[in-house]
Motif scaffolding. Sequence first.
Motif, PDB file in Angstrom:
ATOM      1  N   PHE A  50     139.108 -23.206  45.383  1.00 37.56           N
ATOM      2  CA  PHE A  50     138.839 -23.872  46.663  1.00 37.56           C
ATOM      3  C   PHE A  50     138.408 -22.845  47.715  1.00 37.56           C
ATOM      4  CE2 PHE A  50     140.393 -25.463  50.799  1.00 37.56           C
ATOM      5  CZ  PHE A  50     139.572 -26.570  50.913  1.00 37.56           C
ATOM      6  N   LEU A  51     139.119 -21.712  47.798  1.00 39.43           N
ATOM      7  CA  LEU A  51     138.749 -20.665  48.752  1.00 39.43           C
ATOM      8  C   LEU A  51     137.385 -20.072  48.433  1.00 39.43           C
ATOM      9  CD1 LEU A  51     142.139 -18.798  49.267  1.00 39.43           C
ATOM     10  CD2 LEU A  51     140.963 -20.328  50.850  1.00 39.43           C
ATOM     11  N   TYR A  52     137.085 -19.877  47.143  1.00 40.48           N
ATOM     12  CA  TYR A  52     135.768 -19.358  46.751  1.00 40.48           C
ATOM     13  C   TYR A  52     134.666 -20.310  47.195  1.00 40.48           C
ATOM     14  CZ  TYR A  52     138.441 -16.454  43.477  1.00 40.48           C
ATOM     15  OH  TYR A  52     139.331 -15.601  42.911  1.00 40.48           O
ATOM     16  N   THR A  53     134.917 -21.597  47.046  1.00 37.55           N
ATOM     17  CA  THR A  53     133.926 -22.593  47.434  1.00 37.55           C
ATOM     18  C   THR A  53     133.644 -22.521  48.935  1.00 37.55           C
ATOM     19  OG1 THR A  53     134.698 -24.034  45.650  1.00 37.55           O
ATOM     20  CG2 THR A  53     133.362 -25.056  47.381  1.00 37.55           C
ATOM     21  N   ILE A  54     134.683 -22.421  49.737  1.00 38.01           N
ATOM     22  CA  ILE A  54     134.510 -22.299  51.182  1.00 38.01           C
ATOM     23  C   ILE A  54     133.763 -21.008  51.509  1.00 38.01           C
ATOM     24  CG2 ILE A  54     135.730 -21.940  53.372  1.00 38.01           C
ATOM     25  CD1 ILE A  54     137.918 -23.789  52.268  1.00 38.01           C
ATOM     26  N   TYR A  55     134.209 -19.915  50.921  1.00 40.15           N
ATOM     27  CA  TYR A  55     133.606 -18.610  51.176  1.00 40.15           C
ATOM     28  C   TYR A  55     132.130 -18.595  50.787  1.00 40.15           C
ATOM     29  CZ  TYR A  55     132.197 -13.865  50.074  1.00 40.15           C
ATOM     30  OH  TYR A  55     131.498 -12.712  49.970  1.00 40.15           O
ATOM     31  N   LEU A  56     131.820 -19.022  49.572  1.00 33.79           N
ATOM     32  CA  LEU A  56     130.432 -18.997  49.102  1.00 33.79           C
ATOM     33  C   LEU A  56     129.541 -19.954  49.902  1.00 33.79           C
ATOM     34  CD1 LEU A  56     130.902 -18.661  45.254  1.00 33.79           C
ATOM     35  CD2 LEU A  56     130.029 -16.944  46.848  1.00 33.79           C
ATOM     36  N   SER A  57     130.089 -21.073  50.320  1.00 33.21           N
ATOM     37  CA  SER A  57     129.310 -22.004  51.148  1.00 33.21           C
ATOM     38  C   SER A  57     128.945 -21.359  52.478  1.00 33.21           C
ATOM     39  CB  SER A  57     130.101 -23.286  51.402  1.00 33.21           C
ATOM     40  OG  SER A  57     130.376 -23.928  50.195  1.00 33.21           O
ATOM     41  N   PHE A  58     129.931 -20.772  53.127  1.00 29.76           N
ATOM     42  CA  PHE A  58     129.679 -20.114  54.409  1.00 29.76           C
ATOM     43  C   PHE A  58     128.706 -18.953  54.244  1.00 29.76           C
ATOM     44  CE2 PHE A  58     130.734 -16.700  57.403  1.00 29.76           C
ATOM     45  CZ  PHE A  58     130.425 -17.336  58.590  1.00 29.76           C
ATOM     46  N   PHE A  59     128.937 -18.127  53.251  1.00 27.22           N
ATOM     47  CA  PHE A  59     128.098 -16.952  53.014  1.00 27.22           C
ATOM     48  C   PHE A  59     126.664 -17.365  52.673  1.00 27.22           C
ATOM     49  CE2 PHE A  59     126.887 -13.072  50.623  1.00 27.22           C
ATOM     50  CZ  PHE A  59     127.180 -12.140  51.611  1.00 27.22           C
ATOM     51  N   GLY A  84     129.010  -8.656  50.527  1.00 29.09           N
ATOM     52  CA  GLY A  84     129.856  -9.831  50.324  1.00 29.09           C
ATOM     53  C   GLY A  84     131.082  -9.532  49.489  1.00 29.09           C
ATOM     54  N   MET A  85     130.910  -8.701  48.459  1.00 28.94           N
ATOM     55  CA  MET A  85     132.029  -8.400  47.564  1.00 28.94           C
ATOM     56  C   MET A  85     133.025  -7.412  48.176  1.00 28.94           C
ATOM     57  SD  MET A  85     130.030  -8.112  43.923  1.00 28.94           S
ATOM     58  CE  MET A  85     131.373  -7.211  43.181  1.00 28.94           C
ATOM     59  N   PHE A  86     132.527  -6.392  48.849  1.00 28.80           N
ATOM     60  CA  PHE A  86     133.399  -5.304  49.267  1.00 28.80           C
ATOM     61  C   PHE A  86     133.754  -5.306  50.748  1.00 28.80           C
ATOM     62  CE2 PHE A  86     131.215  -3.648  45.468  1.00 28.80           C
ATOM     63  CZ  PHE A  86     132.330  -3.545  44.661  1.00 28.80           C
ATOM     64  N   VAL A  87     133.116  -6.135  51.536  1.00 25.34           N
ATOM     65  CA  VAL A  87     133.463  -6.225  52.948  1.00 25.34           C
ATOM     66  C   VAL A  87     133.931  -7.630  53.292  1.00 25.34           C
ATOM     67  CG1 VAL A  87     132.606  -6.036  55.315  1.00 25.34           C
ATOM     68  CG2 VAL A  87     131.897  -4.369  53.609  1.00 25.34           C
ATOM     69  N   PHE A  88     133.113  -8.619  52.978  1.00 22.56           N
ATOM     70  CA  PHE A  88     133.403  -9.970  53.424  1.00 22.56           C
ATOM     71  C   PHE A  88     134.591 -10.592  52.695  1.00 22.56           C
ATOM     72  CE2 PHE A  88     132.391 -14.474  54.295  1.00 22.56           C
ATOM     73  CZ  PHE A  88     132.342 -14.383  55.667  1.00 22.56           C
ATOM     74  N   ILE A  89     134.705 -10.404  51.383  1.00 20.63           N
ATOM     75  CA  ILE A  89     135.841 -10.988  50.654  1.00 20.63           C
ATOM     76  C   ILE A  89     137.167 -10.404  51.141  1.00 20.63           C
ATOM     77  CG2 ILE A  89     136.980 -11.137  48.398  1.00 20.63           C
ATOM     78  CD1 ILE A  89     134.254 -11.682  47.175  1.00 20.63           C
ATOM     79  N   PRO A  90     137.315  -9.059  51.243  1.00 20.30           N
ATOM     80  CA  PRO A  90     138.585  -8.549  51.779  1.00 20.30           C
ATOM     81  C   PRO A  90     138.855  -8.997  53.211  1.00 20.30           C
ATOM     82  CG  PRO A  90     137.397  -6.795  50.679  1.00 20.30           C
ATOM     83  CD  PRO A  90     136.476  -7.973  50.746  1.00 20.30           C
ATOM     84  N   LEU A  91     137.816  -9.045  54.034  1.00 19.23           N
ATOM     85  CA  LEU A  91     137.977  -9.493  55.409  1.00 19.23           C
ATOM     86  C   LEU A  91     138.387 -10.959  55.451  1.00 19.23           C
ATOM     87  CD1 LEU A  91     137.600  -8.391  58.287  1.00 19.23           C
ATOM     88  CD2 LEU A  91     135.283  -9.267  58.207  1.00 19.23           C
ATOM     89  N   PHE A  92     137.778 -11.776  54.609  1.00 19.88           N
ATOM     90  CA  PHE A  92     138.109 -13.190  54.496  1.00 19.88           C
ATOM     91  C   PHE A  92     139.569 -13.362  54.071  1.00 19.88           C
ATOM     92  CE2 PHE A  92     137.980 -17.179  51.951  1.00 19.88           C
ATOM     93  CZ  PHE A  92     137.560 -18.050  52.944  1.00 19.88           C
ATOM     94  N   SER A  93     139.994 -12.595  53.072  1.00 17.19           N
ATOM     95  CA  SER A  93     141.378 -12.676  52.589  1.00 17.19           C
ATOM     96  C   SER A  93     142.364 -12.242  53.662  1.00 17.19           C
ATOM     97  CB  SER A  93     141.561 -11.802  51.358  1.00 17.19           C
ATOM     98  OG  SER A  93     140.665 -12.174  50.362  1.00 17.19           O
ATOM     99  N   LYS A  94     142.047 -11.153  54.356  1.00 18.03           N
ATOM    100  CA  LYS A  94     142.924 -10.638  55.404  1.00 18.03           C
ATOM    101  C   LYS A  94     143.052 -11.645  56.539  1.00 18.03           C
ATOM    102  CE  LYS A  94     143.374  -6.536  58.311  1.00 18.03           C
ATOM    103  NZ  LYS A  94     142.736  -5.289  58.704  1.00 18.03           N
TER     104      LYS A  94
END
Length: 172
Positions: A50-59, A84-94
């Motif tokens: 579910f989180l991946y879907t939100i993240y990938l949609s926004f990105f 997206g992999m090394f900046v946005f995903i960790p930032l999204f998780s944080k």
Amino acid sequence: MEALQEVFNNREIALGCWIIISIIFGLFTKAGREFFKSVVIIVFSRKMIFLYTIYLSFFSLTVFYLYHAGFWDWLLLKDTVFWGMFVFIPLFSKTIMQAKDARYFIKLIKDNFRLIVVIEFILNFWTFNLAIEILIVPIAFLLGGVYAVASRDERTAVVNKLTQLSQLENLC
């Protein structure tokens, strides 16, 4: 090898080599296989999908908008994927884990912008030959791990002080 170096720089090739070596080493040890099994279970859980879907949609929508506005083209695909992999995903998780008020987002943007500018400048403008990059990648990984562990405990304050990047942040 020349075709590979047309797409990736030496640092990215060195990082890929170390990732492949780590995965192969991990598959041949019992602890590594157990770790990979637990990671696969977590990564493909319903909540994470579910989180991946939100993240990938926004990105994807952001990149699509930038493409139509003329600020993005296909030559930036590799950099976009890495970002997206090394900046946005960790930032999204944080952000998901720690966001409690509006001031958090302002502080998060300031903290990340200062450090990201310095790191991006160094990574994008200075690459060395492949042999040196293969040596730099594990050293940087080790220093990052030492910093992460040292920043968690008061008993390791001396080590934390040595590994802090506050001098770099003050330059920005």
